[in-house]
Design an enzyme around this catalytic site. Sequence first.
Site, PDB file in Angstrom:
ATOM      1  N   PRO A  16      46.878  46.790  27.445  1.00 30.62           N
ATOM      2  CA  PRO A  16      47.980  45.917  27.010  1.00 30.62           C
ATOM      3  C   PRO A  16      47.981  44.474  28.073  1.00 30.62           C
ATOM      4  CG  PRO A  16      49.143  48.127  29.146  1.00 30.62           C
ATOM      5  CD  PRO A  16      46.975  48.255  28.616  1.00 30.62           C
ATOM      6  N   ASN A  17      47.704  43.883  27.674  1.00 26.72           N
ATOM      7  CA  ASN A  17      47.952  42.395  27.874  1.00 26.72           C
ATOM      8  C   ASN A  17      46.910  41.896  28.108  1.00 26.72           C
ATOM      9  OD1 ASN A  17      51.109  41.843  28.238  1.00 26.72           O
ATOM     10  ND2 ASN A  17      51.175  43.043  30.352  1.00 26.72           N
ATOM     11  N   ARG A  24      45.820  32.563  29.449  1.00 25.07           N
ATOM     12  CA  ARG A  24      47.442  32.978  30.996  1.00 25.07           C
ATOM     13  C   ARG A  24      46.270  33.269  31.483  1.00 25.07           C
ATOM     14  NH1 ARG A  24      50.354  31.190  27.242  1.00 25.07           N
ATOM     15  NH2 ARG A  24      52.159  31.716  26.500  1.00 25.07           N
ATOM     16  N   TYR A  29      41.846  35.952  35.463  1.00 21.74           N
ATOM     17  CA  TYR A  29      40.855  36.665  34.313  1.00 21.74           C
ATOM     18  C   TYR A  29      39.936  35.454  34.560  1.00 21.74           C
ATOM     19  CZ  TYR A  29      44.787  40.256  35.455  1.00 21.74           C
ATOM     20  OH  TYR A  29      45.897  41.062  35.919  1.00 21.74           O
ATOM     21  N   ASN A  80      38.673  49.209  29.296  1.00 28.78           N
ATOM     22  CA  ASN A  80      40.011  48.636  30.589  1.00 28.78           C
ATOM     23  C   ASN A  80      41.638  49.701  30.121  1.00 28.78           C
ATOM     24  OD1 ASN A  80      40.956  46.915  32.507  1.00 28.78           O
ATOM     25  ND2 ASN A  80      39.467  45.059  31.471  1.00 28.78           N
ATOM     26  N   ALA A  83      47.148  47.843  32.867  1.00 25.69           N
ATOM     27  CA  ALA A  83      47.928  48.460  34.091  1.00 25.69           C
ATOM     28  C   ALA A  83      48.424  49.735  33.877  1.00 25.69           C
ATOM     29  CB  ALA A  83      49.056  47.310  33.996  1.00 25.69           C
ATOM     30  N   HIS A  86      47.173  52.942  36.438  1.00 19.37           N
ATOM     31  CA  HIS A  86      46.841  53.129  37.023  1.00 19.37           C
ATOM     32  C   HIS A  86      48.780  53.940  37.073  1.00 19.37           C
ATOM     33  CE1 HIS A  86      45.134  49.791  38.519  1.00 19.37           C
ATOM     34  NE2 HIS A  86      45.428  48.589  37.743  1.00 19.37           N
ATOM     35  N   ASP A  93      44.349  62.890  30.437  1.00 20.17           N
ATOM     36  CA  ASP A  93      44.235  64.040  29.502  1.00 20.17           C
ATOM     37  C   ASP A  93      43.833  63.427  28.502  1.00 20.17           C
ATOM     38  OD1 ASP A  93      45.268  65.082  31.509  1.00 20.17           O
ATOM     39  OD2 ASP A  93      47.329  65.170  30.629  1.00 20.17           O
ATOM     40  N   GLU A 104      34.329  53.228  32.560  1.00 20.35           N
ATOM     41  CA  GLU A 104      36.074  52.399  32.741  1.00 20.35           C
ATOM     42  C   GLU A 104      35.330  50.554  33.452  1.00 20.35           C
ATOM     43  OE1 GLU A 104      37.762  53.773  36.456  1.00 20.35           O
ATOM     44  OE2 GLU A 104      39.610  52.814  35.715  1.00 20.35           O
ATOM     45  N   HIS A 106      36.634  46.803  34.223  1.00 21.69           N
ATOM     46  CA  HIS A 106      37.519  46.585  35.232  1.00 21.69           C
ATOM     47  C   HIS A 106      37.324  44.456  35.660  1.00 21.69           C
ATOM     48  CE1 HIS A 106      41.134  48.809  34.973  1.00 21.69           C
ATOM     49  NE2 HIS A 106      40.064  49.897  36.380  1.00 21.69           N
ATOM     50  N   ARG A 113      42.784  43.988  45.456  1.00 22.28           N
ATOM     51  CA  ARG A 113      44.319  43.344  45.085  1.00 22.28           C
ATOM     52  C   ARG A 113      45.453  44.272  46.056  1.00 22.28           C
ATOM     53  NH1 ARG A 113      44.436  41.986  38.556  1.00 22.28           N
ATOM     54  NH2 ARG A 113      46.033  40.469  39.141  1.00 22.28           N
ATOM     55  N   ARG A 117      47.474  48.745  43.090  1.00 16.86           N
ATOM     56  CA  ARG A 117      45.956  48.609  41.530  1.00 16.86           C
ATOM     57  C   ARG A 117      44.686  49.379  41.928  1.00 16.86           C
ATOM     58  NH1 ARG A 117      47.187  44.719  37.703  1.00 16.86           N
ATOM     59  NH2 ARG A 117      48.898  42.873  39.292  1.00 16.86           N
TER      60      ARG A 117
HETATM   61  O1  CA2 Z   1      41.082  43.171  35.917  1.00 14.23           O
HETATM   62  C1  CA2 Z   1      42.038  44.288  34.894  1.00 14.23           C
HETATM   63  O2  CA2 Z   1      40.506  44.236  34.411  1.00 14.23           O
HETATM   64  C2  CA2 Z   1      42.547  44.831  34.404  1.00 14.23           C
HETATM   65  O3  CA2 Z   1      42.722  45.781  33.743  1.00 14.23           O
HETATM   66  C3  CA2 Z   1      43.840  44.028  33.951  1.00 14.23           C
HETATM   67  C4  CA2 Z   1      44.965  44.348  34.287  1.00 14.23           C
HETATM   68  C5  CA2 Z   1      45.305  45.103  35.522  1.00 14.23           C
HETATM   69  O4  CA2 Z   1      46.203  45.229  34.830  1.00 14.23           O
HETATM   70  C6  CA2 Z   1      44.587  45.662  36.060  1.00 14.23           C
HETATM   71  O5  CA2 Z   1      45.104  45.773  37.419  1.00 14.23           O
HETATM   72  C7  CA2 Z   1      43.345  45.333  36.135  1.00 14.23           C
HETATM   73  C8  CA2 Z   1      45.937  43.265  33.554  1.00 14.23           C
HETATM   74  C9  CA2 Z   1      45.727  43.062  31.827  1.00 14.23           C
HETATM   75  C10 CA2 Z   1      46.661  41.332  32.158  1.00 14.23           C
HETATM   76  O6  CA2 Z   1      45.857  40.423  31.321  1.00 14.23           O
HETATM   77  C11 CA2 Z   1      46.053  39.048  31.468  1.00 14.23           C
HETATM   78  C12 CA2 Z   1      45.575  38.168  31.208  1.00 14.23           C
HETATM   79  C13 CA2 Z   1      45.799  37.012  31.146  1.00 14.23           C
HETATM   80  C14 CA2 Z   1      47.091  36.557  31.255  1.00 14.23           C
HETATM   81  C15 CA2 Z   1      47.999  37.422  32.035  1.00 14.23           C
HETATM   82  C16 CA2 Z   1      47.149  39.383  31.804  1.00 14.23           C
END
Ligand code: CA2
Length: 154
Positions: A16-17, A24, A29, A80, A83, A86, A93, A104, A106, A113, A117
């Site tokens: 997700p995201n 953003r 990121y 990857n 979220a 976590h 599973d 995996e 990230h 962080r 996380r």
């Molecule tokens: O560091 C990573 O790759 C994460 O998997 C990214 C996830 C975060 O929840 C993990 O803890 C670590 C978040 C991905 C969201 O990506 C965004 C990118 C741009 C703007 C907002 C969110």
Amino acid sequence: MPKPAKTLRIYVLNGPNLNLLGLREPDIYGRTTLADIGKMAAKRAKTHGLSTVFHQSNHEGELVEWIQEARTKAAAVIINAGAYTHTSVALHDALRTLICPVVEVHLSNTFAREKFRHKSHISPVATGVIVGFGAEGYLLAVDAVASLLKGAAP
Ligand code: CA2
């Protein structure tokens, strides 16, 4: 007549995201988009004689379905889970049913962080983990998979 060797496929799955990458929060990121990462990973895989299938979803069930598909279609999985890393027992599973390598990844160093996380449901069922190297982490994961698959039957 012997059959021509098939190119081994790596499933690269994104949670997700991650579709917002580069658009953003570039301070956390980076500026590379997920589409860029997809192209870079495919290019790197090609140098190893491998191919990639690249997916992103904001839905846990869809990720589970791709992992299940990987059981018969992929030689390795790079994930990857965003979220869901976590929180998701469902992804844990699904991944534990795979016999192929699972890496995996990230982008950020999740251990530097927030505490929530630091826990990953993916790590215990992964072959290895790459965190904190930004988009480069996906390429390191492709290299790791290539190294693990060296010598594997086509
Ligand atoms: O560091 C990573 O790759 C994460 O998997 C990214 C996830 C975060 O929840 C993990 O803890 C670590 C978040 C991905 C969201 O990506 C965004 C990118 C741009 C703007 C907002 C969110």
